[in-house]
Motif scaffolding. Sequence first.
Motif, mmCIF file in Angstrom:
data_model
loop_
_atom_site.group_PDB
_atom_site.id
_atom_site.type_symbol
_atom_site.label_atom_id
_atom_site.label_comp_id
_atom_site.label_asym_id
_atom_site.label_seq_id
_atom_site.Cartn_x
_atom_site.Cartn_y
_atom_site.Cartn_z
ATOM 1 N N VAL B 103 0.846 -1.200 0.000
ATOM 2 C CA VAL B 103 0.000 0.000 0.000
ATOM 3 C C VAL B 103 0.883 1.251 0.000
ATOM 4 C CG1 VAL B 103 -1.681 1.354 1.291
ATOM 5 C CG2 VAL B 103 -1.932 -1.112 1.155
ATOM 6 N N ALA B 104 1.898 1.240 0.888
ATOM 7 C CA ALA B 104 2.817 2.382 0.956
ATOM 8 C C ALA B 104 3.527 2.591 -0.380
ATOM 9 C CB ALA B 104 3.839 2.173 2.061
ATOM 10 N N THR B 110 2.241 7.145 -6.547
ATOM 11 C CA THR B 110 1.365 8.264 -6.851
ATOM 12 C C THR B 110 2.039 9.594 -6.516
ATOM 13 O OG1 THR B 110 -0.327 6.787 -6.018
ATOM 14 C CG2 THR B 110 -1.026 9.011 -6.625
ATOM 15 N N LEU B 111 2.655 9.627 -5.332
ATOM 16 C CA LEU B 111 3.321 10.842 -4.872
ATOM 17 C C LEU B 111 4.412 11.307 -5.831
ATOM 18 C CD1 LEU B 111 3.899 10.142 -1.106
ATOM 19 C CD2 LEU B 111 3.101 12.297 -2.040
ATOM 20 N N LEU B 112 5.213 10.349 -6.275
ATOM 21 C CA LEU B 112 6.408 10.712 -7.026
ATOM 22 C C LEU B 112 6.197 10.689 -8.537
ATOM 23 C CD1 LEU B 112 9.261 8.975 -5.004
ATOM 24 C CD2 LEU B 112 8.239 11.210 -4.663
ATOM 25 N N ALA B 131 14.383 -1.793 -7.106
ATOM 26 C CA ALA B 131 14.869 -3.161 -6.886
ATOM 27 C C ALA B 131 13.906 -3.918 -5.985
ATOM 28 C CB ALA B 131 16.257 -3.135 -6.251
ATOM 29 N N ASN B 132 13.396 -3.218 -4.964
ATOM 30 C CA ASN B 132 12.387 -3.825 -4.101
ATOM 31 C C ASN B 132 11.081 -3.099 -4.354
ATOM 32 O OD1 ASN B 132 14.312 -5.543 -2.876
ATOM 33 N ND2 ASN B 132 15.016 -3.782 -1.688
ATOM 34 N N GLN B 133 10.176 -3.200 -3.374
ATOM 35 C CA GLN B 133 8.878 -2.568 -3.615
ATOM 36 C C GLN B 133 8.950 -1.049 -3.647
ATOM 37 O OE1 GLN B 133 5.165 -3.939 -2.117
ATOM 38 N NE2 GLN B 133 6.167 -5.613 -1.072
ATOM 39 N N MET B 134 9.786 -0.484 -2.772
ATOM 40 C CA MET B 134 9.851 0.966 -2.694
ATOM 41 C C MET B 134 11.076 1.461 -3.445
ATOM 42 S SD MET B 134 7.356 1.732 -0.324
ATOM 43 C CE MET B 134 7.624 2.932 0.928
ATOM 44 N N ILE B 161 12.171 1.434 2.789
ATOM 45 C CA ILE B 161 11.219 2.417 3.296
ATOM 46 C C ILE B 161 11.876 3.728 3.740
ATOM 47 C CG2 ILE B 161 9.457 2.826 5.048
ATOM 48 C CD1 ILE B 161 8.838 -0.175 4.796
ATOM 49 N N PRO B 162 12.983 3.693 4.520
ATOM 50 C CA PRO B 162 13.583 4.972 4.926
ATOM 51 C C PRO B 162 13.974 5.811 3.707
ATOM 52 C CG PRO B 162 14.599 3.168 6.129
ATOM 53 C CD PRO B 162 13.714 2.542 5.096
#
Lengths: 133, 336
Positions: B103-104, B110-112, B131-134, B161-162
């Motif tokens: 979800v994040a 969307t944000l970027l 490479a990963n989800q974020m 995430i960070p």
Amino acid sequence: MDFQSCVNINKEWDIVGARQIGRDFARKIGFGTVDQARIATAISELARNIYLYAGTGKICFETIEEIDRKGLVILAVDDGPGIAEISKVMEDGYSTSGGLGAGLPGVKRLMDEFDIISEQEKGTEIKAVKWVR
Amino acid sequence: MSTLNMDLSNYRDLLKQYIRTQDETALYQAEQFSKLSMQQNISPEEIINVHIQALQELYPELPEGIKSSMNFLLEAMISYGLAYQEFQSLREQQLALKSEISVAASMQQTLLTTVKPEVEGLDIGAISIPANQMNGDYHHFVQNDDNKLGIAIADVIGKGIPAALAMSMIKYSMDSIPENRMDPSNILESLNRVVERNVDPSMFITMFYGLYDPSNEKFYYSSAGHEPGFYYNAAEDKFEEIEARGVVLGVTRDTEYRQYERKVNAGDMIIMLTDGVTECRQGDRFIEPEEVLDVIKSYMHLPAQKLVEQVYKHFERLQDFHLRDDFTLIILRKEV
Ligand SMILES: Nc1ncnc2c1ncn2[C@@H]1O[C@H](COP(=O)(O)OP(=O)(O)OP(=O)(O)O)[C@@H](O)[C@H]1O
Ligand SMILES: [Mg+2]
């Protein structure tokens, strides 16, 4: 509560004594082999924590009988340093042996009811109940 | 417990059959029993208990020593049962976390989101794959009223995430920089202050900012420690590294960034990237920078968007379809 029997925990071998008395109680109440083994394991965890973190304390046992069920109460009491963040300690994977299922979350799984009252610098009181099925 | 009791007679019959025949069929059924037990969260000590009971029914005269030994085994399995239950609950937690992260990740998407602009005389290609989800890489196009095109490309040292959170912060800070201050050096200087104030010192952000002005066909740029890009000089058919000095964002408050400029001629290309491109790995070997340029060269006849996509596909395959780092590549080509 008026406990029928208590075992003082001062040295590591007292853990074995507590297990023995707990198992005898459990057998008399009517727990099967598997539950006896689970109860003994829960007692080990509680007693070892007392031995390791509080130094001394005691484990007490009592039979409870209600109209339609019977069970065993285990109470672990010490006046050691107490547990600061109980909810942390109850998270899976937090214990030193992390990821092996033991520790306090393990005790909670082995028993049917579980409660901790602890105050820092005062001590810890853990009560766990298991019902005969 | 009741389902288990129901299975006791079943287990006893299987055991009996096996003892009599040593038959593979019974063993296969034991395997099924084992799987079913796991599905129903039945722990190993309970299975051993069923075994003890079945054994006693089959051999009422079972020697005392054997009985005790079975109880001993049961006791020895308790911790395995607990570890299994803990594993179950950790697995559930992991699933929950995973869906939270996805979800994040889509929120971040969307944000970027950035729209690749249409600029007269420029062919633009851009690709950014996490490479990963974020995604810890970031790129953004800014088109001002005066038709100038701003391109930001950034990389957070660190992943996940960070990194993604830091990127969202960069994006919002950029949005709030006034339009008349959109020079590359200005932008890096104000972002540097934001990062210095708000981001943990252990996290580094590198950034390259370029601004193309169609009125004089010049490209202005500054870099905050970012992976150097390349310039393709069409007249000489040569690639050269885009040299730009500057420290990474957030090190000291009052860093100044030097701004460079160069004239862009027809057919020239400006190549901006992150280290996910230049630090591709084939097995244990890092690729050489020339290899990136060779690959770009081999697809150079294509339109810019196709070009960056083909380059990505090439390196995706080279790395066995498993990216180790976020991959971002932007190419601007001045049309003839
Ligand atoms: N009686 C107690 N008094 C003070 N602190 C305690 C007591 N019991 C537990 N703790 C604290 O709670 C933590 C978690 O205890 P728990 O028994 O779950 O795991 P552990 O003892 O660290 O590792 P394990 O029991 O798995 O070997 C301990 O590390 C200790 O800090
Ligand atoms: Mg412990």
